[in-house]
Write an enzyme that holds these catalytic residues in place. Structure first.
Site, PDB file in Angstrom:
ATOM      1  N   HIS A 182       3.337   3.877  -9.051  1.00  0.00           N
ATOM      2  CA  HIS A 182       3.177   2.462  -9.368  1.00  0.00           C
ATOM      3  C   HIS A 182       4.475   1.872  -9.919  1.00  0.00           C
ATOM      4  O   HIS A 182       4.824   0.722  -9.629  1.00  0.00           O
ATOM      5  CB  HIS A 182       2.032   2.262 -10.355  1.00  0.00           C
ATOM      6  CG  HIS A 182       0.674   2.531  -9.760  1.00  0.00           C
ATOM      7  ND1 HIS A 182       0.297   2.045  -8.528  1.00  0.00           N
ATOM      8  CD2 HIS A 182      -0.396   3.242 -10.239  1.00  0.00           C
ATOM      9  CE1 HIS A 182      -0.946   2.430  -8.264  1.00  0.00           C
ATOM     10  NE2 HIS A 182      -1.376   3.164  -9.280  1.00  0.00           N
ATOM     11  N   LEU A 195      12.205 -19.988  -4.357  1.00  0.00           N
ATOM     12  CA  LEU A 195      11.162 -19.143  -3.772  1.00  0.00           C
ATOM     13  C   LEU A 195       9.916 -19.280  -4.615  1.00  0.00           C
ATOM     14  O   LEU A 195       9.991 -19.269  -5.845  1.00  0.00           O
ATOM     15  CB  LEU A 195      11.607 -17.672  -3.753  1.00  0.00           C
ATOM     16  CG  LEU A 195      10.531 -16.644  -3.360  1.00  0.00           C
ATOM     17  CD1 LEU A 195      10.247 -16.720  -1.864  1.00  0.00           C
ATOM     18  CD2 LEU A 195      10.943 -15.215  -3.737  1.00  0.00           C
ATOM     19  N   GLU A 200     -11.213  -5.146  -5.560  1.00  0.00           N
ATOM     20  CA  GLU A 200     -11.766  -3.798  -5.445  1.00  0.00           C
ATOM     21  C   GLU A 200     -11.029  -2.787  -6.319  1.00  0.00           C
ATOM     22  O   GLU A 200     -11.559  -1.698  -6.601  1.00  0.00           O
ATOM     23  CB  GLU A 200     -11.720  -3.341  -3.986  1.00  0.00           C
ATOM     24  CG  GLU A 200     -12.703  -4.047  -3.064  1.00  0.00           C
ATOM     25  CD  GLU A 200     -12.264  -5.453  -2.688  1.00  0.00           C
ATOM     26  OE1 GLU A 200     -11.053  -5.756  -2.819  1.00  0.00           O
ATOM     27  OE2 GLU A 200     -13.127  -6.243  -2.274  1.00  0.00           O
ATOM     28  N   SER A 228      -6.207  -6.006  -6.127  1.00  0.00           N
ATOM     29  CA  SER A 228      -7.360  -6.560  -5.423  1.00  0.00           C
ATOM     30  C   SER A 228      -8.597  -6.548  -6.315  1.00  0.00           C
ATOM     31  O   SER A 228      -8.656  -5.836  -7.333  1.00  0.00           O
ATOM     32  CB  SER A 228      -7.639  -5.762  -4.151  1.00  0.00           C
ATOM     33  OG  SER A 228      -8.241  -4.520  -4.466  1.00  0.00           O
ATOM     34  N   GLU A 255       0.888 -13.607  12.075  1.00  0.00           N
ATOM     35  CA  GLU A 255       1.336 -12.422  12.798  1.00  0.00           C
ATOM     36  C   GLU A 255       1.182 -11.221  11.864  1.00  0.00           C
ATOM     37  O   GLU A 255       1.513 -11.302  10.673  1.00  0.00           O
ATOM     38  CB  GLU A 255       2.798 -12.566  13.229  1.00  0.00           C
ATOM     39  CG  GLU A 255       3.041 -13.705  14.195  1.00  0.00           C
ATOM     40  CD  GLU A 255       2.309 -13.527  15.510  1.00  0.00           C
ATOM     41  OE1 GLU A 255       2.226 -12.370  15.989  1.00  0.00           O
ATOM     42  OE2 GLU A 255       1.805 -14.528  16.056  1.00  0.00           O
ATOM     43  N   SER A 300      -8.013  -5.558   4.450  1.00  0.00           N
ATOM     44  CA  SER A 300      -8.583  -5.165   3.152  1.00  0.00           C
ATOM     45  C   SER A 300      -8.877  -6.366   2.249  1.00  0.00           C
ATOM     46  O   SER A 300      -8.502  -6.399   1.084  1.00  0.00           O
ATOM     47  CB  SER A 300      -7.656  -4.170   2.445  1.00  0.00           C
ATOM     48  OG  SER A 300      -7.609  -2.951   3.146  1.00  0.00           O
ATOM     49  N   ASP A 342       0.837  -1.195   0.000  1.00  0.00           N
ATOM     50  CA  ASP A 342       0.000   0.000   0.000  1.00  0.00           C
ATOM     51  C   ASP A 342       0.877   1.252   0.000  1.00  0.00           C
ATOM     52  O   ASP A 342       1.945   1.269   0.613  1.00  0.00           O
ATOM     53  CB  ASP A 342      -0.897  -0.013   1.227  1.00  0.00           C
ATOM     54  CG  ASP A 342      -1.990   1.029   1.173  1.00  0.00           C
ATOM     55  OD1 ASP A 342      -2.277   1.542   0.068  1.00  0.00           O
ATOM     56  OD2 ASP A 342      -2.555   1.358   2.234  1.00  0.00           O
ATOM     57  N   GLY A 343       0.431   2.300  -0.684  1.00  0.00           N
ATOM     58  CA  GLY A 343       1.083   3.596  -0.569  1.00  0.00           C
ATOM     59  C   GLY A 343       1.720   4.138  -1.830  1.00  0.00           C
ATOM     60  O   GLY A 343       2.401   5.170  -1.783  1.00  0.00           O
ATOM     61  N   ARG A 370       1.608  -4.958   6.157  1.00  0.00           N
ATOM     62  CA  ARG A 370       0.978  -3.907   5.360  1.00  0.00           C
ATOM     63  C   ARG A 370       1.769  -2.628   5.517  1.00  0.00           C
ATOM     64  O   ARG A 370       2.134  -2.244   6.631  1.00  0.00           O
ATOM     65  CB  ARG A 370      -0.473  -3.666   5.772  1.00  0.00           C
ATOM     66  CG  ARG A 370      -1.125  -2.578   4.913  1.00  0.00           C
ATOM     67  CD  ARG A 370      -2.611  -2.499   5.056  1.00  0.00           C
ATOM     68  NE  ARG A 370      -3.168  -1.541   4.100  1.00  0.00           N
ATOM     69  CZ  ARG A 370      -4.414  -1.537   3.674  1.00  0.00           C
ATOM     70  NH1 ARG A 370      -5.251  -2.456   4.102  1.00  0.00           N
ATOM     71  NH2 ARG A 370      -4.829  -0.632   2.813  1.00  0.00           N
ATOM     72  N   ARG A 427     -11.269   1.603  -9.435  1.00  0.00           N
ATOM     73  CA  ARG A 427     -10.473   2.814  -9.623  1.00  0.00           C
ATOM     74  C   ARG A 427     -10.731   3.395 -11.007  1.00  0.00           C
ATOM     75  O   ARG A 427     -11.379   2.781 -11.854  1.00  0.00           O
ATOM     76  CB  ARG A 427      -8.995   2.503  -9.411  1.00  0.00           C
ATOM     77  CG  ARG A 427      -8.701   2.039  -7.981  1.00  0.00           C
ATOM     78  CD  ARG A 427      -7.230   1.918  -7.696  1.00  0.00           C
ATOM     79  NE  ARG A 427      -6.985   1.529  -6.316  1.00  0.00           N
ATOM     80  CZ  ARG A 427      -5.783   1.429  -5.766  1.00  0.00           C
ATOM     81  NH1 ARG A 427      -4.698   1.698  -6.499  1.00  0.00           N
ATOM     82  NH2 ARG A 427      -5.652   1.068  -4.501  1.00  0.00           N
TER      83      ARG A 427
END
Length: 253
Positions: A48, A142, A78, A76, A218, A207, A31-32, A199, A82
């Protein structure tokens, strides 16, 4: 965050957690990007793009630290709400990285897995995503999971529908459904649940991200906007995780 966590974050050094307390699966709500761009008087797309660079840094440090699973909330369900311009920017960046960065990931031993409703993306992105999963399938250093057009509630609903259909077909009895069987119908089937959910950018909520899977994760919330997230921040959250006592609902000994 606890007072102890605040002390870790405010420290001048960033100790790395030992292997014994290393989370197997780290999930991040990135986020951000918009806040980062606004603070610098830059267009949203610049935020972005900086966020995409932070993804590359994070994958690199996850490999270095020995984390085996890294799930990133990249888009997401949601996010489709946008503006058309921002959605186009986000899908354009996704298209670029799927086309031009997958070979690099594969050389690093990264396997790519995608969860979410890919059918909402243009056909070429759907094709690139499936191709990326296929060409990296044999890698095991990974597992990088991208949550694309993903929503936790929708994931649970589709799993419940699959269970109901299986009961209707007679494949299983309703009283045979337990947590393990239900989890096998989620989009994350075969994945370990996240040990640590992070987050960035100051918000303190999930969210709609991995709601079932994060039941005992955690949680760490950072004020840092995602484009500024780097190796030191990754080490900080690993250190915070190492200080937590994981009880899974049990009373302390």
């Amino acid at each position: 965050m606890t007072k102890e966590d605040d002390q870790v974050l405010s420290g001048s050094d960033h100790p790395v957690a030992g292997a014994a307390c290393l989370p197997e699966h780290v999930a991040i709500i990135m986020d951000g990007n918009g806040r980062w761009a606004n603070m610098r008087g830059l267009p949203l797309l610049a935020g972005h793009r900086a966020g995409a660079e932070a993804v590359q840094r994070t994958v690199t440090v996850a490999i270095k630290r020995g984390v085996k699973w890294l799930t990133l909330y990249a888009f997401s369900s949601e996010n489709w709400r946008r503006t058309p311009g921002e959605v186009a920017d986000l899908t354009g960046l996704l298209r670029f990285y799927l086309r031009h960065k997958v070979a690099e990931l594969s050389r690093e031993g990264v396997r790519l897995r995608i969860i979410g409703d890919l059918t909402r993306f243009p056909p070429d992105i759907q094709e690139e995503a499936r191709r990326a999963e296929q060409v990296t399938m044999g890698n095991d250093r990974l597992v990088l999971v991208l949550a694309l057009s993903y929503g936790g509630r929708a994931d649970i609903v589709q799993a419940a529908a699959r269970m109901a259909q299986a009961v209707a077909r007679g494949d299983i009895a309703a009283d045979e459904i337990d947590e393990s069987l239900f989890a096998s119908a989620l989009l994350t089937a075969g994945m370990p649940d996240p040990d640590l959910v992070v987050r960035t950018s100051g918000e303190s909520r999930l969210s709609n991200f991995l709601l079932w899977q994060s039941a005992y994760a955690e949680l760490v919330f950072l004020d840092t906007p995602w484009p500024d997230f780097d190796e030191a921040h990754f080490d900080t959250v690993l250190e915070i995780y190492s200080r937590r006592e994981r009880r899974f609902g049990a009373r302390p000994a």
